[in-house]
Design an enzyme around this catalytic site. Structure first.
Site, mmCIF file in Angstrom:
data_model
loop_
_atom_site.group_PDB
_atom_site.id
_atom_site.type_symbol
_atom_site.label_atom_id
_atom_site.label_comp_id
_atom_site.label_asym_id
_atom_site.label_seq_id
_atom_site.Cartn_x
_atom_site.Cartn_y
_atom_site.Cartn_z
ATOM 1 N N GLU A 60 -45.654 -28.763 43.338
ATOM 2 C CA GLU A 60 -46.526 -29.291 42.725
ATOM 3 C C GLU A 60 -45.960 -30.474 43.259
ATOM 4 O OE1 GLU A 60 -45.516 -25.977 41.722
ATOM 5 O OE2 GLU A 60 -47.471 -25.334 41.467
ATOM 6 N N TYR A 102 -52.635 -43.699 60.503
ATOM 7 C CA TYR A 102 -52.445 -42.782 60.226
ATOM 8 C C TYR A 102 -50.732 -42.347 60.786
ATOM 9 C CZ TYR A 102 -54.880 -42.038 65.236
ATOM 10 O OH TYR A 102 -54.941 -41.801 66.282
ATOM 11 N N GLU A 152 -32.131 -22.127 48.897
ATOM 12 C CA GLU A 152 -33.664 -23.358 49.069
ATOM 13 C C GLU A 152 -32.531 -24.331 49.719
ATOM 14 O OE1 GLU A 152 -38.031 -22.046 48.154
ATOM 15 O OE2 GLU A 152 -36.877 -21.731 46.032
ATOM 16 N N LYS A 193 -45.632 -24.033 52.415
ATOM 17 C CA LYS A 193 -44.420 -23.570 51.987
ATOM 18 C C LYS A 193 -44.434 -22.368 52.683
ATOM 19 C CE LYS A 193 -40.879 -23.322 49.043
ATOM 20 N NZ LYS A 193 -40.457 -23.682 47.622
#
Length: 121
Positions: A74, A54, A22, A99
């Site tokens: 997290e 934004y 990853e 994800k």
């Protein structure tokens, strides 16, 4: 507060995860951010300086996703929340990190973590 700015589906490639592959290959992450703030000043003035821009927020969030790798989404969500709450006008923020390419050995659509933080008064 009932006023919100929502930035949904922001995509960026990051190298987050607990597995070496990853970190090496990277993968796409999708971020949704909801900011709570008083939008009345911006509505009255019609000036972007009276609200959270934004487009600039999106750039700062992408910089976090594409930046220093972390093991857990997290942790990534917490870092993104810090960015959202950096503007003192934001009273609360909710961030969801998706994800969709997570290494799960079963058929699935998405893995996501949602975190909300409220600015202490």
């Amino acid at each position: 507060m009932s006023d919100r700015i929502t930035l949904a589906g922001l995509r960026a490639r990051g190298r987050h995860g607990v597995y070496d592959f990853e970190r090496e290959q990277g993968q796409e992450f999708v971020v949704d951010a909801v900011l709570e703030l008083d939008l009345a000043p911006a509505a009255r003035s019609d000036a972007v300086t009276d609200t959270v821009h934004y487009g600039e927020l999106a750039g700062r969030l992408v910089a976090v996703v594409t930046g220093e790798p972390v093991n857990l989404i997290e942790t990534l969500a917490a870092r993104l929340l810090d960015v959202c709450l950096a503007d003192p006008r934001v009273t609360a923020a909710t961030v969801t990190v998706h994800k969709p390419e997570a290494p799960v050995p079963h058929t699935f659509t998405d893995v996501a973590v949602t975190m909300t933080r409220v600015r202490p008064r």
